[in-house]
Scaffold this motif. Structure first.
Motif, PDB file in Angstrom:
ATOM      1  N   UNK A  10       0.784  -1.229   0.000  1.00 56.21           N
ATOM      2  CA  UNK A  10       0.000   0.000   0.000  1.00 56.21           C
ATOM      3  C   UNK A  10       0.811   1.270   0.000  1.00 56.21           C
ATOM      4  N   UNK A  11       2.127   1.166  -0.114  1.00 61.71           N
ATOM      5  CA  UNK A  11       2.950   2.372  -0.119  1.00 61.71           C
ATOM      6  C   UNK A  11       2.669   3.239  -1.340  1.00 61.71           C
ATOM      7  N   UNK A  44      -2.137   4.193  -5.594  1.00 57.67           N
ATOM      8  CA  UNK A  44      -2.922   3.954  -6.814  1.00 57.67           C
ATOM      9  C   UNK A  44      -2.385   2.809  -7.663  1.00 57.67           C
ATOM     10  N   UNK A  45      -1.387   2.061  -7.177  1.00 56.71           N
ATOM     11  CA  UNK A  45      -0.797   0.997  -7.974  1.00 56.71           C
ATOM     12  C   UNK A  45      -1.689  -0.239  -7.962  1.00 56.71           C
ATOM     13  N   UNK A  46      -2.140  -0.709  -9.120  1.00 55.94           N
ATOM     14  CA  UNK A  46      -2.903  -1.961  -9.151  1.00 55.94           C
ATOM     15  C   UNK A  46      -2.013  -3.149  -8.783  1.00 55.94           C
ATOM     16  N   UNK A  47      -2.656  -4.247  -8.430  1.00 58.44           N
ATOM     17  CA  UNK A  47      -1.917  -5.475  -8.149  1.00 58.44           C
ATOM     18  C   UNK A  47      -1.213  -5.961  -9.408  1.00 58.44           C
ATOM     19  N   UNK A  48      -0.115  -6.677  -9.221  1.00 61.99           N
ATOM     20  CA  UNK A  48       0.629  -7.205 -10.365  1.00 61.99           C
ATOM     21  C   UNK A  48      -0.214  -8.175 -11.191  1.00 61.99           C
ATOM     22  N   UNK A  49      -1.247  -8.762 -10.580  1.00 57.93           N
ATOM     23  CA  UNK A  49      -2.125  -9.699 -11.279  1.00 57.93           C
ATOM     24  C   UNK A  49      -3.367  -9.021 -11.853  1.00 57.93           C
ATOM     25  N   UNK A  62      15.398   0.177  -4.276  1.00 58.12           N
ATOM     26  CA  UNK A  62      14.363  -0.599  -3.589  1.00 58.12           C
ATOM     27  C   UNK A  62      13.525   0.267  -2.651  1.00 58.12           C
ATOM     28  N   UNK A  63      13.694   1.568  -2.719  1.00 56.34           N
ATOM     29  CA  UNK A  63      12.976   2.502  -1.822  1.00 56.34           C
ATOM     30  C   UNK A  63      11.938   3.299  -2.597  1.00 56.34           C
TER      31      UNK A  63
END
Length: 290
Positions: free
Chosen positions: A100-101, A104-109, A289-290
């Motif tokens: 959740x960081x 608005x990013x959808x799940x990879x699936x 990675x941040x």
């Protein structure tokens, strides 16, 4: 000599046999199984036996995988070729944590991820090693030995468009070229075997159907050689196009062209020896990675 009947009795009724095994101290698997009641023995015999032996070794204070430390030292110093052109370190990238960081990013699936990622206007996205992921909640990520599902990601994901070439980072021999067809599995999957202090392995998951034309079992690969391309949704297990890149210090008892991509959080001291950080090979700086 351990008191195996007493040790076995400590396993009776335990919902998480993995954690219980870690607490037994020095013990060998075969006499322990022989002393267990039928239910516990059946549950233990239903899972990877070399994983159980690794747990017992770690619980006794040793390395879960003999030589795991030597492999990490080797990977930190061996020459590696860039896996991508342009190299990830030559331009921008975005870290893609899944807790959740990024609101608005959808799940990879979720197929909406493709549109979202394109809008970020970066060539590469980076999925994290050692990350607890809630998506792995289906029965295929559980087994009879524990109520705990495998949820901790043991590879590094690199997101880029379908068709992106993958270059071998190290010399090796093709161990397997397999299509793992289950939903949310790897799809087209390549495993290479490499020389080191002891043989070790790298896995390339979610690849395209071109894989079988590029690699065959027994082929030798050279650093920098194109070994695969990123697969699209219909061929990569049902994910946004990406590479799942993983290192294995042992194949355990997994000999069918697949390997665990996620491990139990409660067994991370063991899993992290079985599958050390792939960034030992990718060599991205910490800020990626941040």
């Amino acid at each position: 000599m351990p008191d195996y009947p007493t040790l076995a009795a400590r396993l009776t009724g335990q919902p998480d046999l993995y954690t219980a095994l870690m607490g037994l101290g020095p013990a060998e698997l075969a006499p322990l199984l022989a002393a267990c009641d039928a239910d516990v023995a059946a549950r233990l015999q239903s899972v990877d036996q070399r994983l159980l032996r690794a747990i017992l070794r770690a619980g006794a204070g040793g390395e879960a995988v003999t030589g795991a430390g030597a492999l990490r030292d080797h990977l930190a110093t061996v020459d590696v070729a860039p896996m991508f052109a342009p190299a990830i370190m030559d331009g921008p990238s975005i870290a893609l944590p899944t807790a959740g960081q990024i609101a608005d990013m959808p799940a990879f699936s979720d197929r909406a991820f493709d549109t979202w990622f394109t809008a970020q206007n970066v060539p590469y996205g980076i999925g994290l090693y050692g990350e607890h992921r809630h998506v792995y909640a289906t029965p295929q990520f559980a087994d009879r030995a524990s109520v705990e599902r495998r949820t901790v990601h043991m590879g590094i994901d690199v997101f880029a468009p379908a068709g992106t070439p993958v270059h071998a980072p190290l010399a090796g021999v093709v161990r397997s070229v397999v299509y793992n067809a289950d939903p949310l599995d790897y799809g087209h999957t390549l495993i290479l075997q490499h020389d080191g202090p002891a043989p070790f392995y790298t896995l390339y998951g979610h690849m395209g159907a071109t894989l079988s034309g590029l690699c065959a079992v027994g082929d030798r690969v050279t650093p920098g050689q194109i070994i695969a391309h990123f697969g699209d949704w219909h061929e990569n297990g049902g994910w946004a196009p990406h590479l799942h890149f993983q290192v294995m210090s042992t194949m355990l008892d997994q000999n069918d062209g697949n390997f665990f991509g996620v491990g139990h959080k409660g067994l991370w001291p063991v899993w992290s020896q079985i599958c050390p950080d792939p960034n030992l090979i990718l060599r991205l700086d910490a800020g990626r990675f941040l």
